[in-house]
Design a protein around this motif. Structure first.
Motif, PDB file in Angstrom:
ATOM      1  N   ARG A 100       0.826  -1.208   0.000  1.00 22.50           N
ATOM      2  CA  ARG A 100       0.000   0.000   0.000  1.00 22.50           C
ATOM      3  C   ARG A 100       0.861   1.259   0.000  1.00 22.50           C
ATOM      4  O   ARG A 100       0.545   2.236  -0.678  1.00 22.50           O
ATOM      5  CB  ARG A 100      -0.899  -0.001   1.239  1.00 22.50           C
ATOM      6  CG  ARG A 100      -2.015  -1.032   1.186  1.00 22.50           C
ATOM      7  CD  ARG A 100      -2.946  -0.852   2.373  1.00 22.50           C
ATOM      8  NE  ARG A 100      -4.047  -1.807   2.319  1.00 22.50           N
ATOM      9  CZ  ARG A 100      -5.010  -1.864   3.247  1.00 22.50           C
ATOM     10  NH1 ARG A 100      -4.972  -1.022   4.300  1.00 22.50           N
ATOM     11  NH2 ARG A 100      -5.977  -2.763   3.143  1.00 22.50           N
ATOM     12  N   ARG A 101       1.932   1.192   0.764  1.00 21.74           N
ATOM     13  CA  ARG A 101       2.772   2.390   0.863  1.00 21.74           C
ATOM     14  C   ARG A 101       3.341   2.796  -0.490  1.00 21.74           C
ATOM     15  O   ARG A 101       3.371   3.981  -0.828  1.00 21.74           O
ATOM     16  CB  ARG A 101       3.907   2.140   1.856  1.00 21.74           C
ATOM     17  CG  ARG A 101       4.890   3.305   1.996  1.00 21.74           C
ATOM     18  CD  ARG A 101       5.908   3.053   3.071  1.00 21.74           C
ATOM     19  NE  ARG A 101       5.285   2.914   4.384  1.00 21.74           N
ATOM     20  CZ  ARG A 101       5.955   2.702   5.513  1.00 21.74           C
ATOM     21  NH1 ARG A 101       7.275   2.565   5.469  1.00 21.74           N
ATOM     22  NH2 ARG A 101       5.333   2.598   6.654  1.00 21.74           N
ATOM     23  N   LEU A 102       3.752   1.801  -1.277  1.00 21.60           N
ATOM     24  CA  LEU A 102       4.335   2.103  -2.591  1.00 21.60           C
ATOM     25  C   LEU A 102       3.304   2.063  -3.709  1.00 21.60           C
ATOM     26  O   LEU A 102       3.629   2.358  -4.861  1.00 21.60           O
ATOM     27  CB  LEU A 102       5.464   1.120  -2.898  1.00 21.60           C
ATOM     28  CG  LEU A 102       6.640   1.107  -1.921  1.00 21.60           C
ATOM     29  CD1 LEU A 102       7.647   0.022  -2.316  1.00 21.60           C
ATOM     30  CD2 LEU A 102       7.314   2.480  -1.897  1.00 21.60           C
ATOM     31  N   ASP A 103       2.070   1.655  -3.354  1.00 19.49           N
ATOM     32  CA  ASP A 103       1.011   1.508  -4.351  1.00 19.49           C
ATOM     33  C   ASP A 103       1.452   0.573  -5.485  1.00 19.49           C
ATOM     34  O   ASP A 103       1.273   0.858  -6.664  1.00 19.49           O
ATOM     35  CB  ASP A 103       0.605   2.867  -4.927  1.00 19.49           C
ATOM     36  CG  ASP A 103      -0.695   2.778  -5.732  1.00 19.49           C
ATOM     37  OD1 ASP A 103      -1.507   1.867  -5.446  1.00 19.49           O
ATOM     38  OD2 ASP A 103      -0.898   3.595  -6.654  1.00 19.49           O
ATOM     39  N   VAL A 104       2.015  -0.567  -5.071  1.00 17.04           N
ATOM     40  CA  VAL A 104       2.454  -1.583  -6.035  1.00 17.04           C
ATOM     41  C   VAL A 104       1.618  -2.854  -5.816  1.00 17.04           C
ATOM     42  O   VAL A 104       1.457  -3.315  -4.682  1.00 17.04           O
ATOM     43  CB  VAL A 104       3.950  -1.911  -5.860  1.00 17.04           C
ATOM     44  CG1 VAL A 104       4.345  -3.084  -6.752  1.00 17.04           C
ATOM     45  CG2 VAL A 104       4.791  -0.690  -6.183  1.00 17.04           C
ATOM     46  N   HIS A 105       1.090  -3.359  -6.897  1.00 13.13           N
ATOM     47  CA  HIS A 105       0.238  -4.548  -6.820  1.00 13.13           C
ATOM     48  C   HIS A 105       0.616  -5.478  -7.968  1.00 13.13           C
ATOM     49  O   HIS A 105       0.347  -5.191  -9.129  1.00 13.13           O
ATOM     50  CB  HIS A 105      -1.244  -4.140  -6.929  1.00 13.13           C
ATOM     51  CG  HIS A 105      -2.196  -5.299  -6.785  1.00 13.13           C
ATOM     52  ND1 HIS A 105      -2.775  -5.623  -5.588  1.00 13.13           N
ATOM     53  CD2 HIS A 105      -2.671  -6.181  -7.697  1.00 13.13           C
ATOM     54  CE1 HIS A 105      -3.571  -6.665  -5.767  1.00 13.13           C
ATOM     55  NE2 HIS A 105      -3.524  -7.019  -7.048  1.00 13.13           N
ATOM     56  N   ASN A 106       1.256  -6.606  -7.659  1.00 15.89           N
ATOM     57  CA  ASN A 106       1.693  -7.547  -8.679  1.00 15.89           C
ATOM     58  C   ASN A 106       1.101  -8.935  -8.423  1.00 15.89           C
ATOM     59  O   ASN A 106       1.142  -9.443  -7.297  1.00 15.89           O
ATOM     60  CB  ASN A 106       3.229  -7.679  -8.692  1.00 15.89           C
ATOM     61  CG  ASN A 106       3.890  -6.419  -9.228  1.00 15.89           C
ATOM     62  OD1 ASN A 106       3.391  -5.788 -10.147  1.00 15.89           O
ATOM     63  ND2 ASN A 106       5.021  -6.051  -8.630  1.00 15.89           N
ATOM     64  N   VAL A 107       0.543  -9.517  -9.469  1.00 11.21           N
ATOM     65  CA  VAL A 107       0.051 -10.894  -9.416  1.00 11.21           C
ATOM     66  C   VAL A 107       1.021 -11.757 -10.220  1.00 11.21           C
ATOM     67  O   VAL A 107       1.260 -11.494 -11.400  1.00 11.21           O
ATOM     68  CB  VAL A 107      -1.366 -11.026 -10.001  1.00 11.21           C
ATOM     69  CG1 VAL A 107      -1.829 -12.486  -9.954  1.00 11.21           C
ATOM     70  CG2 VAL A 107      -2.344 -10.130  -9.252  1.00 11.21           C
ATOM     71  N   VAL A 108       1.597 -12.766  -9.570  1.00 10.00           N
ATOM     72  CA  VAL A 108       2.606 -13.592 -10.239  1.00 10.00           C
ATOM     73  C   VAL A 108       2.210 -15.053 -10.158  1.00 10.00           C
ATOM     74  O   VAL A 108       1.537 -15.497  -9.218  1.00 10.00           O
ATOM     75  CB  VAL A 108       4.007 -13.387  -9.616  1.00 10.00           C
ATOM     76  CG1 VAL A 108       4.486 -11.965  -9.840  1.00 10.00           C
ATOM     77  CG2 VAL A 108       3.991 -13.722  -8.128  1.00 10.00           C
ATOM     78  N   GLU A 109       2.638 -15.825 -11.169  1.00  5.46           N
ATOM     79  CA  GLU A 109       2.379 -17.258 -11.199  1.00  5.46           C
ATOM     80  C   GLU A 109       3.545 -18.019 -10.582  1.00  5.46           C
ATOM     81  O   GLU A 109       4.712 -17.638 -10.755  1.00  5.46           O
ATOM     82  CB  GLU A 109       2.160 -17.742 -12.634  1.00  5.46           C
ATOM     83  CG  GLU A 109       0.838 -17.313 -13.236  1.00  5.46           C
ATOM     84  CD  GLU A 109       0.592 -17.979 -14.576  1.00  5.46           C
ATOM     85  OE1 GLU A 109       1.576 -18.277 -15.282  1.00  5.46           O
ATOM     86  OE2 GLU A 109      -0.587 -18.223 -14.916  1.00  5.46           O
TER      87      GLU A 109
END
Length: 338
Positions: A100-109
């Protein structure tokens, strides 16, 4: 006419020929005389055992040309895999990295190593020699197993699955294995495939990475073949998909070929199959059926045109078909239209 029957000791040379013609990646049929003989012996014992629950039985059958006596191909069922030797696979799943702090959202397999199919029934060892790939022969060789599953459900698991051969070149090189080899194994795909086919699986537990593997870290060539099938396997996959089989994210640990599965009662040919009494008579029907007898130890199946009398619950078959199936008037057979 092709007739499916249990394998015999005298089929050794024919099965060796099938193993040689099947090529690289056909793990269940290695070119090894000792192993081939062992599979035949195990099948003979399994058919004679009359199991009342799925266990370590392995049922191997062949398609025989009734005119020439030539073996056209082979097909098999493992009643419950992983009970004697571990059965490994990778499961493809997704995890989320979020800040949340960096506003990074990654979905990985990720690929997770496991034994999730332990105890399930595997349909396997399907190979039809090139000169017989015509008419209904391919459907017969594949779907005869569903007639067996329907007729003798107590011998098999509720979950039925099949491993599809993954992508490899003419020399047996797998892009997926090339990445694993570089980082973990240091042996060729053909050797790993052979060792697995001969039951020597200890190296997998010793060397396979136990923690999940991030798909994004694999080479581009390896990523592209995950869940893809060998070009020679596409017809078999399409047939299974029409039966209701789907991939739930499991792939082979060597070539990343997909594993497809279906609940036994949901398989289309099983749901549509029915039993009827035999009447040996001439008929004019043009409808093709797959038909099998109800004798497990002397199982027989073929593809032919039959007449169905729904009111009398009778199936009209020719004398030739009756002789091929080892049935007489009044015997019970199972059928499914194709």
């Amino acid at each position: 006419m092709l007739v499916i029957r249990p394998i015999r000791e005298t089929d050794f040379d024919a099965l060796m020929l099938c193993a040689e013609e099947s090529g690289h990646g056909f793990t269940s049929l290695p070119v090894d005389e000792t192993l081939i003989k062992g599979r035949i012996d195990h099948s003979l014992d399994s058919f004679a055992r009359n199991a009342q629950a799925p266990g370590m039985e392995g049922y191997l059958m062949v398609a025989e040309d009734t005119e020439t006596g030539e073996v056209a191909g082979t097909t098999g069922i493992e009643a419950a895999i992983g009970l004697d030797n571990p059965f490994y696979s990778y499961h493809i799943s997704k995890i989320v990295h979020h800040s949340r702090r960096l506003d990074v959202h990654n979905v990985v397999e990720v690929l997770t190593f496991g034994n999730n199919y332990t105890g399930a029934t595997e349909i396997c060892t399907l190979f039809l020699r090139p000169e017989f790939r015509q008419g209904l022969n391919g459907k017969l060789l594949s779907k005869c197993r569903f007639l067996m599953l329907a007729q003798f459900p107590e011998k098999f698991s509720d979950v039925i699955f099949a491993e599809m051969r993954g992508v490899s070149d003419e020399d047996g090189n797998s892009p997926f294995w090339a990445w694993l080899k570089e980082h973990f194994f240091s042996i060729d795909f053909t050797l790993a495939d052979y060792l697995t086919g001969t039951g020597q699986k200890g190296f997998i537990a010793d060397l396979m990475p136990k923690l999940p593997i991030y798909v994004s870290l694999l080479s581009e060539e390896a990523r592209e073949v995950i869940g893809q099938v060998h070009e020679k396997t596409r017809p078999a996959l399409r047939l299974l998909e029409k039966e209701g089989f789907t991939c739930r994210g499991y792939v082979d640990i060597f070539d990343a070929g997909p594993t497809v599965e279906c609940l036994r009662q949901n398989i289309d040919s099983i749901r549509r199959s029915f039993t009827a009494r035999v009447k040996i008579a001439e008929h004019s029907s043009t409808q093709d059926y797959l038909i099998c007898n109800s004798d497990f130890e002397n199982f027989r199946a073929t593809a032919t045109k039959v007449g169905v009398d729904e009111e009398r619950n009778e199936v009209l078959i020719s004398k030739e078909v009756a002789e091929a199936l080892f049935v007489q008037d009044g015997d019970t057979v199972r059928l499914v239209s194709v």
